[in-house]
Design a protein around this motif. Structure first.
Motif, PDB file in Angstrom:
ATOM      1  N   HIS A 569       5.407  -8.651  46.512  1.00  0.00           N
ATOM      2  CA  HIS A 569       5.402  -7.294  47.061  1.00  0.00           C
ATOM      3  C   HIS A 569       6.801  -6.999  47.619  1.00  0.00           C
ATOM      4  N   LEU A 570       7.361  -5.882  47.188  1.00  0.00           N
ATOM      5  CA  LEU A 570       8.696  -5.478  47.651  1.00  0.00           C
ATOM      6  C   LEU A 570       8.569  -4.170  48.426  1.00  0.00           C
ATOM      7  N   ALA A 571       8.849  -4.221  49.711  1.00  0.00           N
ATOM      8  CA  ALA A 571       8.824  -3.029  50.566  1.00  0.00           C
ATOM      9  C   ALA A 571      10.261  -2.576  50.806  1.00  0.00           C
ATOM     10  N   GLY A 572      10.807  -1.902  49.789  1.00  0.00           N
ATOM     11  CA  GLY A 572      12.177  -1.404  49.900  1.00  0.00           C
ATOM     12  C   GLY A 572      13.237  -2.472  49.746  1.00  0.00           C
ATOM     13  N   HIS A 573      12.863  -3.694  49.410  1.00  0.00           N
ATOM     14  CA  HIS A 573      13.815  -4.795  49.316  1.00  0.00           C
ATOM     15  C   HIS A 573      14.310  -4.946  47.880  1.00  0.00           C
ATOM     16  N   ALA A 585      18.510 -15.800  33.447  1.00  0.00           N
ATOM     17  CA  ALA A 585      18.169 -15.249  34.751  1.00  0.00           C
ATOM     18  C   ALA A 585      17.975 -13.753  34.626  1.00  0.00           C
ATOM     19  N   GLY A 586      16.997 -13.213  35.370  1.00  0.00           N
ATOM     20  CA  GLY A 586      16.740 -11.783  35.362  1.00  0.00           C
ATOM     21  C   GLY A 586      16.008 -11.367  36.619  1.00  0.00           C
ATOM     22  N   PHE A 587      15.945 -10.050  36.841  1.00  0.00           N
ATOM     23  CA  PHE A 587      15.307  -9.506  38.035  1.00  0.00           C
ATOM     24  C   PHE A 587      13.829  -9.249  37.755  1.00  0.00           C
ATOM     25  N   VAL A 588      13.002  -9.459  38.775  1.00  0.00           N
ATOM     26  CA  VAL A 588      11.565  -9.253  38.642  1.00  0.00           C
ATOM     27  C   VAL A 588      11.060  -8.457  39.838  1.00  0.00           C
ATOM     28  N   GLY A 589       9.870  -7.850  39.677  1.00  0.00           N
ATOM     29  CA  GLY A 589       9.241  -7.120  40.764  1.00  0.00           C
ATOM     30  C   GLY A 589       9.460  -5.627  40.669  1.00  0.00           C
ATOM     31  N   THR A 590       8.610  -4.877  41.416  1.00  0.00           N
ATOM     32  CA  THR A 590       8.674  -3.421  41.460  1.00  0.00           C
ATOM     33  C   THR A 590       8.899  -2.992  42.906  1.00  0.00           C
ATOM     34  N   SER A 591       9.921  -2.171  43.115  1.00  0.00           N
ATOM     35  CA  SER A 591      10.281  -1.763  44.480  1.00  0.00           C
ATOM     36  C   SER A 591       9.244  -0.836  45.064  1.00  0.00           C
ATOM     37  N   GLY A 592       8.978  -1.003  46.379  1.00  0.00           N
ATOM     38  CA  GLY A 592       8.073  -0.128  47.104  1.00  0.00           C
ATOM     39  C   GLY A 592       8.818   0.614  48.204  1.00  0.00           C
ATOM     40  N   THR A 593       8.095   1.022  49.254  1.00  0.00           N
ATOM     41  CA  THR A 593       8.653   1.836  50.337  1.00  0.00           C
ATOM     42  C   THR A 593       9.046   0.940  51.507  1.00  0.00           C
ATOM     43  N   ALA A 594      10.233   1.213  52.076  1.00  0.00           N
ATOM     44  CA  ALA A 594      10.662   0.481  53.265  1.00  0.00           C
ATOM     45  C   ALA A 594       9.735   0.797  54.428  1.00  0.00           C
ATOM     46  N   LEU A 595       9.626  -0.115  55.361  1.00  0.00           N
ATOM     47  CA  LEU A 595       8.693   0.006  56.475  1.00  0.00           C
ATOM     48  C   LEU A 595       9.354   0.696  57.668  1.00  0.00           C
ATOM     49  N   GLY A 596       8.566   1.564  58.336  1.00  0.00           N
ATOM     50  CA  GLY A 596       9.049   2.208  59.550  1.00  0.00           C
ATOM     51  C   GLY A 596       9.635   3.574  59.343  1.00  0.00           C
ATOM     52  N   PHE A 618      15.387 -15.159  46.458  1.00  0.00           N
ATOM     53  CA  PHE A 618      15.354 -13.995  47.333  1.00  0.00           C
ATOM     54  C   PHE A 618      16.678 -13.924  48.112  1.00  0.00           C
ATOM     55  N   TYR A 619      17.078 -12.713  48.505  1.00  0.00           N
ATOM     56  CA  TYR A 619      18.366 -12.534  49.189  1.00  0.00           C
ATOM     57  C   TYR A 619      18.342 -11.218  49.965  1.00  0.00           C
ATOM     58  N   THR A 620      19.284 -11.054  50.873  1.00  0.00           N
ATOM     59  CA  THR A 620      19.442  -9.796  51.610  1.00  0.00           C
ATOM     60  C   THR A 620      20.703  -9.084  51.135  1.00  0.00           C
ATOM     61  N   ASP A 621      20.866  -7.853  51.608  1.00  0.00           N
ATOM     62  CA  ASP A 621      22.008  -7.063  51.132  1.00  0.00           C
ATOM     63  C   ASP A 621      23.343  -7.579  51.652  1.00  0.00           C
ATOM     64  N   GLY A 622      23.335  -8.540  52.581  1.00  0.00           N
ATOM     65  CA  GLY A 622      24.603  -9.148  52.989  1.00  0.00           C
ATOM     66  C   GLY A 622      25.292  -9.864  51.847  1.00  0.00           C
ATOM     67  N   VAL A 623      24.500 -10.284  50.832  1.00  0.00           N
ATOM     68  CA  VAL A 623      25.068 -10.934  49.648  1.00  0.00           C
ATOM     69  C   VAL A 623      25.632  -9.888  48.697  1.00  0.00           C
ATOM     70  N   THR A 624      24.808  -8.934  48.324  1.00  0.00           N
ATOM     71  CA  THR A 624      25.214  -7.974  47.298  1.00  0.00           C
ATOM     72  C   THR A 624      26.252  -6.977  47.802  1.00  0.00           C
ATOM     73  N   GLU A 625      26.300  -6.725  49.106  1.00  0.00           N
ATOM     74  CA  GLU A 625      27.251  -5.749  49.640  1.00  0.00           C
ATOM     75  C   GLU A 625      28.494  -6.397  50.243  1.00  0.00           C
ATOM     76  N   ARG A 626      28.683  -7.660  49.972  1.00  0.00           N
ATOM     77  CA  ARG A 626      29.921  -8.311  50.434  1.00  0.00           C
ATOM     78  C   ARG A 626      31.096  -7.710  49.683  1.00  0.00           C
TER      79      ARG A 626
END
Length: 683
Positions: A569-573, A585-596, A618-626
């Motif tokens: 489950h992806l909540a905006g991630h 290697a490839g991306f998987v999953g379907t994006s959902g709505t961020a919480l709050g 799994f990773y956070t945007d600190g990796v991709t937005e470096r």
């Protein structure tokens, strides 16, 4: 001695007369000289030019400086000489000005005490005197041609005096008065002092002379200028002190026979030199103050750059020694007021052991006792004994942090400017130490809080490999909003969680802790993941504050054979990377709505099967937005970096991806970096 009644005017009708009124400004002496020169030329009295112009300059300059009014200049020439009268309009009684005939040593001494200009008038004029009028007073002088009889008639008063063969000439006096330092020389004083000394020595017939000067720099009295031979043993020298301000001090010495003019001329020379020495003192003081200001600015910059307490305290003695003292020691005080040596330095490194030994001594007369007194009294305390100096308390924001002890210079004691600079250094050092302490406390709190938001260790599960890497932002005193967790589910599966709360700091950490705890409670009660996400969203919306959160939740459990089944489950991630054990290697999953952010959310479920050797990254945007300049690391670069890691363990994959992301830029991370790897370790 009485004042002369007035100048002689006999024979004026056979010569030339000029009367002019001039303003009281610095150009008046030059204008007066022009008037006198024109009369001399017209009357064919050019042989009197040197004396007449010199005395005119002295009288007009004296009148401009002391009267401050307009001046009347009267020049009367006849066949044998010249009379010049300088009158001002300043009120004053007749007994305020001392005048007299030439060559009376007593009178010369009196004149020399009142003004050097009248000394020159007394020396060169055939006669001179003063005239008092209701509107002011005037000073006049008479110059006669050599060998000429003085004019008769008129009330001249004053006796005519013959020429003193030992007296200095007008040209010599003019050269002495016009001698000036070279404005373009690096250090013009030695040459200027030598020129003055040689001229006055020749004028009074001195066999030798010396000018000594102490600039207060620890060098003592040094010879500034020397003329002729050293004085003979037992000879009485003519000594005149230089009228300079502290720390300057000095004197002029002449090996000259006593005469009527030796003392006044020596005093005149000393005063002329003192004026330029005072300018030199002020110039050097100004340069020194500029140097101190530069030093304090550089010290502040260096101290401000250090946020480490030990490094800051070690830096302070390096700044002080040897510029401000021969040695320096920094002591810090604990909460009970006990002092501890934090750092010390000595200009002579071989003396450091002795310095440490002296600083460690105890007793009522020890340096340690003086340091405690300085810390308690918050005042500067002198230090005696083998390590002479003084101690300055370190105080910042009202807190007594310790003491800064500084040893005196090897050659001289600290002057007031150095003491003021040291006190300023102590204030800046104390503030830097306190700031470093505050930063260290903030860093400790941030690290403790950050660790509380992350699991201390990841669980060890048969057939499943977990690995994580976390890199906080470049400011290690700030708490980030990234987190990850691995939670057991009631049905025997494991829940992998990674999230990113917007913002940083304590408020973001509070939301992070809330999200982490709510998830643990909800899934512990057996709530399905979509319902847990909906409840968490309601909690964040009700809480308000503008904070939102992105989450990736993956429930992993045994599948068919050696496979693992994952409900994602992806909540905006961002989508995780599926790294196949066989490669690719490839991306998987379907994006959902961020919480709050919204009252209702969508969280589609993605079913993924992990074969043995497959990994889910799994990773956070600190990796991709470096960032590297304007370039971002990006998701594609992450996927490409993961592809060659197929077949490696979860620990290796997480560590390699962390290294690739960090090495992408030389700058410290602007955002937290979190990487969580889930791998099927079945063999």
């Amino acid at each position: 001695m009485s004042a002369e009644a007035g100048p002689a005017t006999a024979g004026a009708r056979d010569g030339a007369t000029r009367r002019v009124r001039l303003p009281a400004d610095r150009r008046t002496p030059a204008a007066a000289r022009a008037v006198v020169r024109s009369v001399l030329t017209e009357s064919h009295l050019d042989e009197l030019a040197n004396e007449a112009l010199l005395l005119t300059t002295e009288l007009t300059t004296n009148a401009v400086e002391h009267a401050g009014t307009e001046l009347d200049i009267e020049v009367v020439a006849d066949e044998i000489g010249l009379t010049v009268t300088v009158s001002d309009f300043a009120p004053g009684s007749g007994d305020e000005l001392t005048v007299g005939a030439r060559n009376d040593s007593t009178e010369i001494d009196e004149v020399s005490e009142r003004g050097r200009g009248l000394l020159l008038v007394d020396h060169f004029a055939s006669r001179w005197g003063t005239t008092y009028l209701p509107t002011g007073k005037g000073v006049w002088f008479r110059l006669d041609r050599p060998g000429a009889d003085p004019p008769t008639g008129g009330t001249t008063g004053g006796a005519q005096v013959g020429t003193d063969r030992s007296a200095p000439s007008a040209s010599a006096m003019s050269e002495l008065m016009q001698t000036a330092p070279d404005l373009y020389a690096d250090d013009p004083l030695p040459d200027f002092a030598t020129s003055l000394l040689s001229r006055v020595a020749e004028m009074v017939g001195a066999a030798g002379g010396t000018i000594r000067l102490d600039r207060g720099d620890g060098q003592g009295r040094q010879v500034l200028a020397h003329f002729g031979r050293p004085p003979r043993a037992g000879s009485e020298l003519l000594r005149v002190p230089l009228t300079v301000h502290r720390p300057y001090a000095g004197e002029l010495e002449l090996d000259a026979a006593p005469s009527a003019y030796a003392q006044p001329l020596a005093v005149l020379t000393a005063e002329r030199l003192s004026l330029h020495l005072e300018n030199d003192r002020l110039r050097r003081a100004d340069v020194r103050r500029q140097v101190w200001l530069t030093f304090l600015a550089e010290a502040s910059e260096l101290l401000a750059q250090s946020l480490d307490v030990d490094l800051t305290m070690a830096l302070v003695p390096q700044l002080v020694v040897p510029r401000l003292g021969q040695w320096c020691a920094v002591h810090t005080a604990d909460e009970w007021g006990r002092l501890r040596l934090a750092a010390a330095s000595h200009a002579d490194e071989s003396m450091l052991p002795q310095l440490h030994k002296v600083l460690a001594e105890t007793g009522p007369d020890s340096i340690q006792a003086r340091l405690r007194e300085a810390s308690r009294s918050a005042a500067q305390i002198p230090l005696g004994g083998p390590m002479e100096g003084f101690a300055v308390p370190l105080i910042a924001r009202g807190q007594r942090l310790g003491t800064l002890a500084v040893g005196r210079h090897q050659r001289h004691r600290h002057d007031p400017d150095e003491v003021a600079v040291l006190e300023d250094v102590a204030r800046r050092a104390a503030l830097a130490i306190e700031n470093a302490r505050i930063h260290a406390e903030r860093r400790r709190v941030a690290q403790t809080l950050q660790q509380s938001l992350l699991p201390p260790v990841l669980p060890l599960v048969d057939g499943i490999g977990f690995a994580a890497e976390y890199v906080p932002t470049g400011d290690d005193a700030e708490v980030g909003g990234d987190f990850y967790d691995v939670v057991p589910l009631p049905d025997g599966r494991w829940l992998v969680v990674i999230g990113d709360v917007s913002g940083k700091g304590v408020q973001a950490a509070a939301v992070t802790g809330l999200v982490r705890d709510v998830i643990r409670v909800l899934v512990g009660d057996g709530k399905p993941l979509p319902e847990a996400l909906a409840r968490l969203n309601e909690t964040l919306v009700e809480r308000g504050g503008g904070r939102y959160c992105t989450l990736a939740l993956a429930a992993v459990g045994p599948g068919q054979g050696d496979q693992l089944d994952v409900s994602l489950h992806l909540a905006g991630h961002d989508q995780p990377v599926l790294l196949a054990g066989a490669g690719g290697a490839g991306f998987v999953g379907t994006s959902g709505t961020a919480l709050g952010l919204l009252d209702t959310i969508t969280s589609p479920t993605a079913k993924i099967t992990l074969a043995p050797g497959d990994s889910l990254i799994f990773y956070t945007d600190g990796v991709t937005e470096r960032r590297r300049g304007r370039e971002l690391f990006g998701t594609d670069r992450l996927r490409d970096a993961a592809a060659p890691l197929a077949g490696y363990s979860a620990d290796v994959v997480a560590a390699r991806l962390r290294s690739v992301a960090i090495n992408f830029s030389v700058e410290p991370p602007r955002d937290d970096i979190a990487i969580l790897v889930l791998r099927n370790d079945a063999t």
